[in-house]
Design an enzyme around this catalytic site. Structure first.
Site, mmCIF file in Angstrom:
data_model
loop_
_atom_site.group_PDB
_atom_site.id
_atom_site.type_symbol
_atom_site.label_atom_id
_atom_site.label_comp_id
_atom_site.label_asym_id
_atom_site.label_seq_id
_atom_site.Cartn_x
_atom_site.Cartn_y
_atom_site.Cartn_z
ATOM 1 N N SER A 1 40.049 42.286 38.296
ATOM 2 C CA SER A 1 39.570 42.622 39.638
ATOM 3 C C SER A 1 38.967 44.012 39.629
ATOM 4 C CB SER A 1 40.718 42.576 40.646
ATOM 5 O OG SER A 1 40.321 43.271 41.821
ATOM 6 N N HIS B 1 36.929 39.191 38.994
ATOM 7 C CA HIS B 1 37.526 38.867 40.287
ATOM 8 C C HIS B 1 37.008 39.863 41.335
ATOM 9 C CE1 HIS B 1 40.866 37.163 42.733
ATOM 10 N NE2 HIS B 1 41.056 38.399 43.165
ATOM 11 N N ASP C 1 37.367 41.144 45.078
ATOM 12 C CA ASP C 1 38.232 41.154 46.257
ATOM 13 C C ASP C 1 37.436 41.541 47.495
ATOM 14 O OD1 ASP C 1 40.855 40.373 45.355
ATOM 15 O OD2 ASP C 1 40.851 42.204 44.147
ATOM 16 N N MET D 1 37.203 42.023 51.368
ATOM 17 C CA MET D 1 38.117 42.282 52.495
ATOM 18 C C MET D 1 37.353 42.767 53.715
ATOM 19 S SD MET D 1 41.031 44.400 50.498
ATOM 20 C CE MET D 1 41.684 43.864 48.912
ATOM 21 N N HIS E 1 37.130 36.226 45.896
ATOM 22 C CA HIS E 1 38.381 35.996 46.637
ATOM 23 C C HIS E 1 38.140 36.490 48.058
ATOM 24 C CE1 HIS E 1 42.894 37.302 47.109
ATOM 25 N NE2 HIS E 1 42.558 36.313 47.910
ATOM 26 N N MET F 1 39.036 37.432 51.408
ATOM 27 C CA MET F 1 40.109 37.810 52.334
ATOM 28 C C MET F 1 39.432 38.225 53.638
ATOM 29 S SD MET F 1 42.406 39.859 49.561
ATOM 30 C CE MET F 1 41.003 40.116 48.503
ATOM 31 N N MET G 1 49.083 34.250 45.930
ATOM 32 C CA MET G 1 49.212 35.697 46.089
ATOM 33 C C MET G 1 50.654 36.118 45.807
ATOM 34 S SD MET G 1 46.234 36.727 46.723
ATOM 35 C CE MET G 1 46.735 38.459 46.826
ATOM 36 N N ASP H 1 47.813 36.392 41.627
ATOM 37 C CA ASP H 1 47.098 37.613 41.984
ATOM 38 C C ASP H 1 48.025 38.601 42.681
ATOM 39 O OD1 ASP H 1 45.151 39.456 42.586
ATOM 40 O OD2 ASP H 1 44.131 38.212 44.072
ATOM 41 N N GLY I 1 50.118 42.543 41.359
ATOM 42 C CA GLY I 1 51.247 43.119 40.638
ATOM 43 C C GLY I 1 51.447 42.591 39.227
HETATM 44 C C1 DX5 Z 1 45.017 42.153 46.705
HETATM 45 C C2 DX5 Z 1 43.911 41.615 45.839
HETATM 46 C C3 DX5 Z 1 44.265 41.649 44.385
HETATM 47 C C4 DX5 Z 1 44.458 43.053 43.861
HETATM 48 C C5 DX5 Z 1 45.291 43.040 42.613
HETATM 49 O O1 DX5 Z 1 44.646 42.060 48.009
HETATM 50 O O2 DX5 Z 1 43.624 40.291 46.169
HETATM 51 O O3 DX5 Z 1 43.288 40.963 43.617
HETATM 52 O O4 DX5 Z 1 43.221 43.683 43.605
HETATM 53 O O5 DX5 Z 1 45.617 44.346 42.269
HETATM 54 P P1 DX5 Z 1 46.814 44.667 41.253
HETATM 55 O O6 DX5 Z 1 46.544 43.896 39.997
HETATM 56 O O7 DX5 Z 1 46.710 46.159 41.068
HETATM 57 O O8 DX5 Z 1 48.071 44.255 41.949
HETATM 58 ZN ZN ZN Z 2 42.360 39.141 44.720
#
Ligand code: DX5
Ligand code: ZN
Length: 237
Positions: free
Chosen positions: A9, A34, A36, A38, A67, A69, A163, A196, A198
Site C-alpha cells: 500500500s 494497493h 487506499d 479515502m 481499495h 473506502m 480488514m 489488510d 497491521g
Molecule cells: C487502512 C488501509 C490499509 C493500510 C495498511 O485504512 O486500508 O491498507 O494502509 O497499513 P498498515 O500496513 O501500516 O497497517
Molecule cells: Zn487498504
C-alpha cells in the site's frame, strides 16, 4: 495451499517521490500495488483519488488494486476503471443497514467505524457486475466489526478483503479478533482472501494460518531496511 502474494500500500510511501517508490515496490518483488482511497466520510481520513491512480498507471505493469473506502462507490467506479485500476474493492458497509456500535470505545463522533449486520445483496451485486463487465476484478471488503454477511455474493467477487484494523490509517495494530472470520470464510470460499491492516512478520503467519493468501502492507513494507527480503520472508510463510 495457495501461493502467498504481497500487495504494497502506497499510503506509507513518500508522495513527493512517488515514481521512485513505485520502482522500489517493483524491485522488491511485490505482486500488486494497493491504493487506499479515502473520502473523509466512510473513514475519518482523506487520501487521494483517480488523478493519482491515473498518474501511477504508466509507471508500472503491476496490477493496481483500488481499495475504495468511500461512500456511494457506485458514483466513482467508472472513474477508477478509466484511471486504470485492475482490481476494485467496495466495502460491504456501503450496501446495508448500518448497525449501532458494539464497541463504544472504537466509535468516533458516532460515525466510525461503519458496521452492518445484513447486506443489500441486490445493490452490491449490481456494482460488482459493473466492475467485472468492464473487464476488471471485483472485491468486497468487511470492516473488523462487520460479520461474515457476504455468502450470497461470493460468486460475484474475485477476492474478499478482510480488514484487520478499522480503516482510515496505516500503522495501526493488527486485530486478532478478525481471525475466526477468515477461518470461516476459507471453509466456504476458494477465491482470494486478502488481509489488510497491521501486517508484519508476527501477525502475517496468523493471517495465513487462518486462510488468507494475499497480504497488504503499508508501514511494515515502507519502513523496512531490506524490502526484497521482507517480501521473500512473507511469501515463504
Ligand atoms: C487502512 C488501509 C490499509 C493500510 C495498511 O485504512 O486500508 O491498507 O494502509 O497499513 P498498515 O500496513 O501500516 O497497517
Ligand atoms: Zn487498504
Amino acid at each position: 495451499m495457495k501461493k502467498i502474494k504481497i500487495a504494497a500500500s502506497i499510503l506509507s510511501a513518500d508522495f513527493s517521490r512517488l515514481a521512485d517508490e513505485i520502482k522500489k515496490v517493483e524491485q522488491a518483488g511485490v505482486d500488486q500495488i494497493h491504493l487506499d482511497i479515502m473520502d473523509g466520510h466512510f473513514v475519518p481520513n482523506i487520501s487521494f483519488g483517480p488523478v493519482i491512480v491515473k498518474a501511477i498507471r504508466p509507471l508500472t505493469r503491476l496490477p493496481l488494486d483500488a481499495h475504495l473506502m468511500i461512500e456511494s462507490p457506485d458514483l466513482y467506479l467508472d472513474e477508477f476503471i478509466k484511471a486504470g485500476a485492475d482490481i476494485i474493492t467496495v466495502h460491504a458497509e456501503c450496501y446495508g443497514e448500518l448497525r449501532p456500535h458494539s464497541h463504544p470505545a472504537l466509535k468516533r463522533d458516532n460515525k466510525f467505524p461503519k458496521e452492518i449486520q445484513s447486506l443489500d445483496t441486490k445493490k452490491i451485486t449490481r456494482d460488482l457486475k459493473r466492475i467485472r463487465d468492464q473487464g476488471r476484478q471485483s472485491g468486497v471488503s468487511l470492516n473488523p466489526g462487520t460479520p461474515l454477511c457476504i455468502q450470497e455474493i461470493l460468486m460475484e467477487v474475485d477476492e474478499v478483503l478482510i480488514m484487520s484494523v478499522n480503516p482510515g490509517f496505516s500503522g495501526q495494530p493488527f486485530m486478532n479478533s478478525v481471525l475466526p472470520k477468515i477461518t470461516a470464510l476459507r471453509k466456504i470460499y476458494q477465491g482470494n482472501i486478502k488481509i489488510d491492516g497491521g501486517i508484519n512478520n508476527e501477525t502475517a503467519p496468523r493471517a495465513v494460518k487462518a486462510g488468507a493468501n494475499i497480504l497488504v502492507t503499508a508501514s511494515y513494507f515502507f519502513s523496512a531496511a531490506n524490502h526484497k527480503k521482507l517480501v521473500q520472508d512473507l511469501k515463504n510463510l
